[in-house]
Design a protein around this motif. Structure first.
Motif, PDB file in Angstrom:
ATOM      1  N   PHE A 186       0.800  -1.248  -0.039  1.00  0.00           N
ATOM      2  CA  PHE A 186      -0.067  -0.143  -0.170  1.00  0.00           C
ATOM      3  C   PHE A 186       0.834   1.226   0.038  1.00  0.00           C
ATOM      4  O   PHE A 186       0.431   2.419  -0.487  1.00  0.00           O
ATOM      5  N   VAL A 187       1.798   1.211   0.595  1.00  0.00           N
ATOM      6  CA  VAL A 187       2.945   2.565   0.702  1.00  0.00           C
ATOM      7  C   VAL A 187       4.079   2.272   0.182  1.00  0.00           C
ATOM      8  O   VAL A 187       4.822   1.194   0.022  1.00  0.00           O
ATOM      9  N   LEU A 188       4.657   3.428  -0.815  1.00  0.00           N
ATOM     10  CA  LEU A 188       5.682   3.174  -1.690  1.00  0.00           C
ATOM     11  C   LEU A 188       6.924   2.827  -0.989  1.00  0.00           C
ATOM     12  O   LEU A 188       7.061   4.037  -0.090  1.00  0.00           O
ATOM     13  N   GLY A 189       8.062   2.076  -1.419  1.00  0.00           N
ATOM     14  CA  GLY A 189       9.304   2.206  -0.886  1.00  0.00           C
ATOM     15  C   GLY A 189       9.544   1.197   0.115  1.00  0.00           C
ATOM     16  O   GLY A 189      10.536   1.310   1.004  1.00  0.00           O
ATOM     17  N   TYR A 190       8.456   0.551   0.592  1.00  0.00           N
ATOM     18  CA  TYR A 190       8.384  -0.642   1.559  1.00  0.00           C
ATOM     19  C   TYR A 190       8.643  -1.965   0.883  1.00  0.00           C
ATOM     20  O   TYR A 190       8.232  -2.173  -0.242  1.00  0.00           O
ATOM     21  N   PRO A 191       9.004  -3.148   1.911  1.00  0.00           N
ATOM     22  CA  PRO A 191       8.889  -4.502   1.077  1.00  0.00           C
ATOM     23  C   PRO A 191       7.611  -4.709   0.963  1.00  0.00           C
ATOM     24  O   PRO A 191       6.492  -4.404   1.569  1.00  0.00           O
ATOM     25  N   VAL A 192       7.291  -5.639  -0.100  1.00  0.00           N
ATOM     26  CA  VAL A 192       5.912  -5.998  -0.314  1.00  0.00           C
ATOM     27  C   VAL A 192       5.928  -7.581   0.205  1.00  0.00           C
ATOM     28  O   VAL A 192       6.791  -7.955   0.650  1.00  0.00           O
ATOM     29  N   SER A 193       4.581  -8.121  -0.044  1.00  0.00           N
ATOM     30  CA  SER A 193       4.562  -9.388   0.660  1.00  0.00           C
ATOM     31  C   SER A 193       5.291 -10.481  -0.172  1.00  0.00           C
ATOM     32  O   SER A 193       5.416 -10.535  -1.244  1.00  0.00           O
ATOM     33  N   GLY A 194       5.904 -11.437   0.691  1.00  0.00           N
ATOM     34  CA  GLY A 194       6.712 -12.612  -0.098  1.00  0.00           C
ATOM     35  C   GLY A 194       5.755 -13.783  -0.105  1.00  0.00           C
ATOM     36  O   GLY A 194       4.415 -13.792   0.189  1.00  0.00           O
ATOM     37  N   VAL A 195       6.448 -14.869  -0.415  1.00  0.00           N
ATOM     38  CA  VAL A 195       5.722 -16.284  -0.479  1.00  0.00           C
ATOM     39  C   VAL A 195       5.322 -16.569   0.853  1.00  0.00           C
ATOM     40  O   VAL A 195       4.333 -17.015   1.176  1.00  0.00           O
ATOM     41  N   ASP A 196       6.392 -16.372   2.057  1.00  0.00           N
ATOM     42  CA  ASP A 196       6.003 -16.528   3.272  1.00  0.00           C
ATOM     43  C   ASP A 196       5.729 -15.067   4.021  1.00  0.00           C
ATOM     44  O   ASP A 196       6.297 -14.150   3.841  1.00  0.00           O
ATOM     45  N   PRO A 197       4.322 -15.377   4.616  1.00  0.00           N
ATOM     46  CA  PRO A 197       4.108 -13.953   5.244  1.00  0.00           C
ATOM     47  C   PRO A 197       4.638 -13.403   6.440  1.00  0.00           C
ATOM     48  O   PRO A 197       4.814 -12.126   6.652  1.00  0.00           O
TER      49      PRO A 197
END
Length: 75
Positions: free
Chosen positions: A33-44
């Protein structure tokens, strides 16, 4: 009670249902939702990649504004 405050919170003791928002829905990382931060990966529990963005876009998000016109005949 343990005297060490760090011993009170042990991530290994968290139940599996803490990984979900609603039944069957994974929690997501802030980068969804917020730009510049890690997104969700395969493992939550492990963050995915951080998507690149311009420096001025960091900590920002997009807002979508839609206007719907309703054309109805008056009787």
């Amino acid at each position: 009670m343990p005297s060490d405050a760090q011993a009170l919170i042990d991530p290994g003791d968290l139940p599996d249902f803490w990984l979900y928002g609603y039944p069957g829905q994974d929690l997501v990382w802030p980068g969804e939702f917020v730009l510049g931060y890690p997104v969700s990966g395969v493992d939550p529990l492990i963050p995915g990649p951080t998507l690149s963005c311009e420096p001025w876009m960091r900590n920002g998000s997009f807002l979508v504004y839609r206007v719907h016109a309703v054309l109805a005949a008056t009787i």
